[in-house]
Design an enzyme around this catalytic site. Structure first.
Site, mmCIF file in Angstrom:
data_model
loop_
_atom_site.group_PDB
_atom_site.id
_atom_site.type_symbol
_atom_site.label_atom_id
_atom_site.label_comp_id
_atom_site.label_asym_id
_atom_site.label_seq_id
_atom_site.Cartn_x
_atom_site.Cartn_y
_atom_site.Cartn_z
ATOM 1 N N HIS A 17 -10.335 -66.191 -14.390
ATOM 2 C CA HIS A 17 -9.729 -66.648 -15.663
ATOM 3 C C HIS A 17 -9.562 -68.080 -15.347
ATOM 4 O O HIS A 17 -9.851 -69.086 -16.143
ATOM 5 C CB HIS A 17 -8.371 -66.025 -16.203
ATOM 6 C CG HIS A 17 -8.600 -64.708 -16.640
ATOM 7 N ND1 HIS A 17 -7.932 -63.717 -16.232
ATOM 8 C CD2 HIS A 17 -9.437 -64.220 -17.564
ATOM 9 C CE1 HIS A 17 -8.196 -62.758 -16.992
ATOM 10 N NE2 HIS A 17 -9.048 -62.865 -17.836
ATOM 11 N N LYS A 41 -6.977 -52.222 -26.308
ATOM 12 C CA LYS A 41 -6.374 -52.044 -24.909
ATOM 13 C C LYS A 41 -4.899 -52.003 -25.027
ATOM 14 O O LYS A 41 -4.216 -52.836 -25.687
ATOM 15 C CB LYS A 41 -6.731 -53.420 -24.047
ATOM 16 C CG LYS A 41 -8.117 -53.365 -23.556
ATOM 17 C CD LYS A 41 -8.208 -54.791 -22.816
ATOM 18 C CE LYS A 41 -9.704 -55.337 -22.514
ATOM 19 N NZ LYS A 41 -9.941 -56.673 -21.801
ATOM 20 N N ARG A 90 -19.426 -62.697 -17.128
ATOM 21 C CA ARG A 90 -19.901 -62.323 -15.686
ATOM 22 C C ARG A 90 -21.045 -61.639 -15.509
ATOM 23 O O ARG A 90 -21.770 -61.565 -14.523
ATOM 24 C CB ARG A 90 -18.661 -61.047 -14.890
ATOM 25 C CG ARG A 90 -17.504 -61.955 -14.844
ATOM 26 C CD ARG A 90 -16.157 -61.134 -14.658
ATOM 27 N NE ARG A 90 -16.067 -60.205 -15.710
ATOM 28 C CZ ARG A 90 -15.084 -59.602 -16.329
ATOM 29 N NH1 ARG A 90 -14.167 -59.565 -15.264
ATOM 30 N NH2 ARG A 90 -15.049 -58.938 -17.318
ATOM 31 N N SER A 126 -9.459 -58.018 -14.413
ATOM 32 C CA SER A 126 -8.198 -57.681 -14.665
ATOM 33 C C SER A 126 -8.070 -56.041 -14.525
ATOM 34 O O SER A 126 -7.215 -55.545 -13.802
ATOM 35 C CB SER A 126 -7.502 -58.168 -15.921
ATOM 36 O OG SER A 126 -7.786 -59.456 -16.151
#
Ligand code: PNS
Length: 161
Positions: A17, A41, A90, A126
């Site tokens: 991040h 989430k 990513r 994360s």
């Protein structure tokens, strides 16, 4: 003044991040890191902790500030005059997840710019950081200073029930 928003749930903030925030700050006059709610989430860390950890992590980066965004991201962008949302990618998996959000946010009035992750931090997510910590692994090299202790403390609290 060109303003970009770097949004995320930051549960917790990682070195990946931070790389995206730094690079966004090179491209825009101001960057606001938006700690937002991902309806899909359930976060490990309370939002106040997530905001505090991001604030500490970006403290040394000029023209970057942090905001908690409980509502719709594009409303926040409009409120502060941001013209772009910046997100890191990513992998193809990230692209698949991000593209529908980018389309929707564009429909709602704000464009998204994707930055390819720096390969040096492209393995950091994360969710994986939490999984490594949950199983007793070392996460210090994956997150900004101070984050690892907060994650472990919260996991221990979760374990106690
Ligand atoms: O780090 P994440 O979990 O991938 O970030 C997703 C996030 C929080 C940026 C996204 O869920 C979001 O923008 N939430 C705010 C509410 C909103 O605007 N929803 C519409 C998204 S198209």
């Amino acid at each position: 003044m060109s303003i970009a928003v770097v949004p995320g749930s930051f549960d917790p903030v990682t070195l990946g991040h931070l790389d995206v925030v730094r690079r966004a700050a090179d491209l825009f006059e101001e960057v606001v890191v938006a700690v937002a709610t991902n309806a899909g989430k359930a976060p490990l860390l309370p939002v106040a902790d997530r905001v505090a950890l991001v604030e500490r992590a970006v403290a040394g980066i000029a023209r970057v500030r942090v905001a908690e965004v409980p509502g719709l991201l594009v409303d926040f962008c409009r409120e502060i005059g941001a013209t772009a949302i910046v997100k890191g990618l990513r992998s193809g998996g990230d692209y698949d997840a991000e593209l529908p959000m980018a389309w929707m946010n564009r429909h709602l009035g704000v464009e998204t710019l994707f930055l390819p992750a720096d390969p040096a931090v492209a393995h950091i997510a994360s969710s994986l950081v939490k999984d490594v910590a949950r199983h007793g692994g070392r996460i210090e090299e994956l997150v900004p200073p101070g984050v690892a202790d907060v994650v472990r403390a919260r996991l221990a609290q979760e374990d106690r029930g």
